[in-house]
Write a protein that holds these residues in place. Sequence first.
Motif, short mmCIF file in Angstrom:
data_model
loop_
_atom_site.label_atom_id
_atom_site.label_comp_id
_atom_site.label_asym_id
_atom_site.label_seq_id
_atom_site.Cartn_x
_atom_site.Cartn_y
_atom_site.Cartn_z
N GLU A 24 14.68 18.74 16.71
CA GLU A 24 13.28 18.42 17.02
C GLU A 24 12.92 18.64 18.48
N SER A 25 13.91 18.76 19.35
CA SER A 25 13.62 19.02 20.76
C SER A 25 13.25 20.49 21.01
N HIS A 26 13.58 21.37 20.06
CA HIS A 26 13.31 22.80 20.17
C HIS A 26 13.99 23.44 21.38
N TRP A 27 15.07 22.83 21.83
CA TRP A 27 15.81 23.39 22.97
C TRP A 27 16.63 24.58 22.46
N PRO A 28 16.60 25.71 23.14
CA PRO A 28 17.26 26.92 22.64
C PRO A 28 18.77 26.99 22.95
N LEU A 29 19.54 26.04 22.42
CA LEU A 29 20.98 26.06 22.66
C LEU A 29 21.61 27.27 21.98
N ASN A 30 22.68 27.77 22.61
CA ASN A 30 23.37 28.90 22.00
C ASN A 30 24.89 28.74 22.02
N GLN A 31 25.37 27.56 22.41
CA GLN A 31 26.81 27.28 22.40
C GLN A 31 26.99 25.77 22.36
N ILE A 32 27.96 25.33 21.61
CA ILE A 32 28.32 23.91 21.58
C ILE A 32 29.72 23.77 22.15
N VAL A 33 29.88 22.84 23.07
CA VAL A 33 31.19 22.50 23.62
C VAL A 33 31.45 21.05 23.24
N CYS A 34 32.55 20.81 22.56
CA CYS A 34 32.87 19.43 22.21
C CYS A 34 34.08 18.97 23.01
N LEU A 52 26.26 28.01 15.35
CA LEU A 52 26.56 28.41 16.72
C LEU A 52 28.05 28.33 16.98
N PRO A 53 28.53 29.12 17.94
CA PRO A 53 29.96 29.05 18.26
C PRO A 53 30.32 27.69 18.88
N LEU A 54 31.54 27.27 18.58
CA LEU A 54 32.06 26.00 19.08
C LEU A 54 33.18 26.27 20.06
N HIS A 78 41.97 24.82 30.44
CA HIS A 78 41.11 25.88 29.92
C HIS A 78 40.22 25.38 28.79
N LEU A 79 39.10 26.01 28.66
CA LEU A 79 38.18 25.79 27.55
C LEU A 79 38.61 26.74 26.42
N THR A 80 38.77 26.22 25.21
CA THR A 80 39.16 27.06 24.08
C THR A 80 37.91 27.51 23.34
N MET A 81 37.74 28.84 23.27
CA MET A 81 36.56 29.38 22.59
C MET A 81 36.86 30.76 22.05
N THR A 82 36.10 31.15 21.04
CA THR A 82 36.30 32.46 20.43
C THR A 82 35.33 33.51 20.97
N THR A 83 34.39 33.08 21.78
CA THR A 83 33.46 34.02 22.40
C THR A 83 34.04 34.48 23.73
N GLY A 84 33.62 35.64 24.19
CA GLY A 84 34.13 36.18 25.44
C GLY A 84 33.74 35.37 26.66
N ALA A 116 28.81 30.71 36.28
CA ALA A 116 28.16 32.02 36.23
C ALA A 116 27.50 32.26 34.87
N ASP A 117 28.04 31.63 33.82
CA ASP A 117 27.49 31.80 32.47
C ASP A 117 26.36 30.81 32.17
N LEU A 118 26.44 29.64 32.77
CA LEU A 118 25.51 28.55 32.44
C LEU A 118 24.14 28.70 33.09
N GLN A 119 23.11 28.59 32.27
CA GLN A 119 21.75 28.49 32.79
C GLN A 119 21.23 27.07 32.60
N ALA A 120 21.69 26.43 31.51
CA ALA A 120 21.24 25.07 31.22
C ALA A 120 22.33 24.36 30.43
N LEU A 121 22.46 23.07 30.68
CA LEU A 121 23.46 22.25 30.02
C LEU A 121 22.82 20.92 29.64
#
Length: 168
Positions: A24-34, A52-54, A78-84, A116-121
């Motif tokens: 409902e916030s309509h925030w354009p997230l494109n990655q989830i980090v847990c 979305l990728p986790l 390290h952060l474990t992720m499947t995206t580059g 360098a990758d982050l625009q918003a968190l």
Amino acid sequence: MPDLFVSWPEYHQKIEQLAVCIYESHWPLNQIVCLARGGLRIGDVLSRLFDLPLAVLATASYGGEAGQLRGSLKIAEHLTMTTGTLGSHVLLVDDLVDSGTTFQEVVGWLTHHHGADLQALRTAVLWYKAGSSFQPDYYVDYLPDNPWIHQPFERYEHTSPAELKVNP
């Protein structure tokens, strides 16, 4: 300090409520980090719901026989992720915010290692305790009395595989 006991159905309902709040916030997230371990189940469900990728970042600050002793925060190397690379609009997820220390340090860690990758968190939890110095962007329940939360998976911290074999 009071106790809050949460069943599996209640736990899953809270995750779904959190998903609706984020949606409902309509925030354009494109990655989830847990944050592992507490945020693993929540991150998994949100990743599936939002398609979305986790990514997973292991942290630890509680220990002791009852799991109620807070020690110094340990953050994985390290952060474990499947995206580059990490997404530009990241939702950082955990089960709760207690003192706020974990979120403060992990936000700094993510900024330092992936700035360098982050625009918003933004951050999301099921439970936001009043004693926290960190306010999450999304949460389901605000807990003014700072209860100890007994989550449904807690029983596995006190059960061995041998006990499961005897008492299925």
